[in-house]
Write a protein that holds these residues in place. Structure first.
Motif, PDB file in Angstrom:
ATOM      1  N   PHE A  31       0.877  -1.189   0.172  1.00 36.59           N
ATOM      2  CA  PHE A  31      -0.072   0.065  -0.028  1.00 36.59           C
ATOM      3  C   PHE A  31       0.756   1.326  -0.111  1.00 36.59           C
ATOM      4  CE2 PHE A  31      -1.873   3.433   2.702  1.00 36.59           C
ATOM      5  CZ  PHE A  31      -3.097   3.742   1.825  1.00 36.59           C
ATOM      6  N   ALA A  32       1.824   1.201   0.716  1.00 38.03           N
ATOM      7  CA  ALA A  32       2.729   2.419   0.896  1.00 38.03           C
ATOM      8  C   ALA A  32       3.539   2.841  -0.390  1.00 38.03           C
ATOM      9  CB  ALA A  32       3.664   2.352   2.080  1.00 38.03           C
ATOM     10  N   LEU A  33       3.957   1.754  -0.909  1.00 35.84           N
ATOM     11  CA  LEU A  33       4.841   1.759  -2.197  1.00 35.84           C
ATOM     12  C   LEU A  33       3.663   2.055  -3.404  1.00 35.84           C
ATOM     13  CD1 LEU A  33       7.459   0.991  -3.460  1.00 35.84           C
ATOM     14  CD2 LEU A  33       6.788  -1.098  -4.234  1.00 35.84           C
ATOM     15  N   VAL A  34       2.630   1.670  -3.751  1.00 41.38           N
ATOM     16  CA  VAL A  34       1.751   2.086  -4.424  1.00 41.38           C
ATOM     17  C   VAL A  34       1.211   3.512  -4.227  1.00 41.38           C
ATOM     18  CG1 VAL A  34      -0.913   1.782  -5.382  1.00 41.38           C
ATOM     19  CG2 VAL A  34       0.661  -0.210  -5.054  1.00 41.38           C
ATOM     20  N   THR A  35       1.032   3.954  -3.163  1.00 43.70           N
ATOM     21  CA  THR A  35       0.959   5.309  -2.734  1.00 43.70           C
ATOM     22  C   THR A  35       1.855   6.221  -3.123  1.00 43.70           C
ATOM     23  OG1 THR A  35      -0.509   4.737  -0.751  1.00 43.70           O
ATOM     24  CG2 THR A  35       0.180   6.912  -0.798  1.00 43.70           C
ATOM     25  N   VAL A  36       3.100   5.926  -2.823  1.00 42.60           N
ATOM     26  CA  VAL A  36       4.099   6.749  -3.341  1.00 42.60           C
ATOM     27  C   VAL A  36       4.230   6.801  -5.125  1.00 42.60           C
ATOM     28  CG1 VAL A  36       6.665   6.605  -3.589  1.00 42.60           C
ATOM     29  CG2 VAL A  36       5.509   6.494  -1.238  1.00 42.60           C
ATOM     30  N   VAL A  37       4.024   5.728  -5.414  1.00 44.79           N
ATOM     31  CA  VAL A  37       4.179   5.894  -7.026  1.00 44.79           C
ATOM     32  C   VAL A  37       3.036   6.586  -7.516  1.00 44.79           C
ATOM     33  CG1 VAL A  37       3.632   4.278  -9.259  1.00 44.79           C
ATOM     34  CG2 VAL A  37       5.300   3.299  -7.172  1.00 44.79           C
ATOM     35  N   ALA A  65       3.660  10.093  -7.190  1.00 48.70           N
ATOM     36  CA  ALA A  65       4.898  10.682  -7.980  1.00 48.70           C
ATOM     37  C   ALA A  65       4.193  10.700  -9.231  1.00 48.70           C
ATOM     38  CB  ALA A  65       5.871   9.468  -8.253  1.00 48.70           C
ATOM     39  N   VAL A  66       3.318   9.706  -9.939  1.00 43.44           N
ATOM     40  CA  VAL A  66       2.813  10.001 -11.028  1.00 43.44           C
ATOM     41  C   VAL A  66       1.600  11.055 -11.114  1.00 43.44           C
ATOM     42  CG1 VAL A  66       1.120   8.576 -12.741  1.00 43.44           C
ATOM     43  CG2 VAL A  66       3.035   7.478 -11.778  1.00 43.44           C
ATOM     44  N   GLY A  67       0.806  11.127 -10.007  1.00 44.09           N
ATOM     45  CA  GLY A  67       0.085  12.371  -9.929  1.00 44.09           C
ATOM     46  C   GLY A  67       0.634  13.530 -10.013  1.00 44.09           C
ATOM     47  N   PHE A  68       1.924  13.539  -9.169  1.00 43.50           N
ATOM     48  CA  PHE A  68       2.804  14.892  -9.320  1.00 43.50           C
ATOM     49  C   PHE A  68       3.091  15.280 -10.577  1.00 43.50           C
ATOM     50  CE2 PHE A  68       6.915  17.140  -9.093  1.00 43.50           C
ATOM     51  CZ  PHE A  68       6.287  18.244  -8.509  1.00 43.50           C
TER      52      PHE A  68
END
Length: 148
Positions: free
Chosen positions: A66-72, A75-78
């Motif tokens: 979950f944390a890894l998907v959230t970070v990805v 980043a993609v959203g940014f």
């Protein structure tokens, strides 16, 4: 009779597996440490620790995923948000520059119309001035033609 032979075969395989595990140098190093000796003398604590580790692996893995998907996704959203902001900024710049271009053309047209109108009005109200300027142009043209 066959069930007892199958159980004995399973027991032998299990014993071979445990012996190979205990002979592993990394396992032997852990078992020779204070923690390993304590767990050897307290099997219930060792079993509890093993069960806790095994059961905690799934929630930890889910949380880590979950944390890894959230970070990805962040980043993609940014990146998408930055691209959107650049698009909006570029579109705004295009509109402003187009407006400045139209304004410049409009001012140039107005100035040309005022110049033409004022020159026509001056020629109507002061014909001598325009005759003098025309005669000066003719004399300038004759002198330039004569020098060639």
């Amino acid at each position: 009779m066959q069930s007892s032979s199958k159980v004995q075969q399973l027991y032998r395989r299990w014993t071979v597996l445990l012996n190979s595990l205990q002979e592993d140098p990394k396992v032997a190093q852990v078992m020779n440490s204070r923690i390993g000796q304590y767990l050897s003398s307290h099997p219930f604590v060792a079993l509890s620790l093993t069960l806790f580790s095994a059961m905690a692996a799934v929630p930890f893995g889910l949380f880590f995923t979950f944390a890894l998907v959230t970070v990805v996704m962040a980043a993609v959203g940014f990146v998408f948000f930055e691209a959107f902001l650049l698009f909006v900024g570029g579109l705004t710049l295009l509109c402003v520059l187009s407006g400045i271009g139209v304004f410049a053309v409009l001012v140039a047209v107005i100035i040309n119309v005022l110049y033409m109108t004022s020159s026509r009005l001056m020629s109507c109200y002061n014909p001598k001035q325009t005759e003098r300027s025309l005669s000066q142009e003719d004399s300038d043209g004759e002198t330039s033609a004569g020098t060639q």
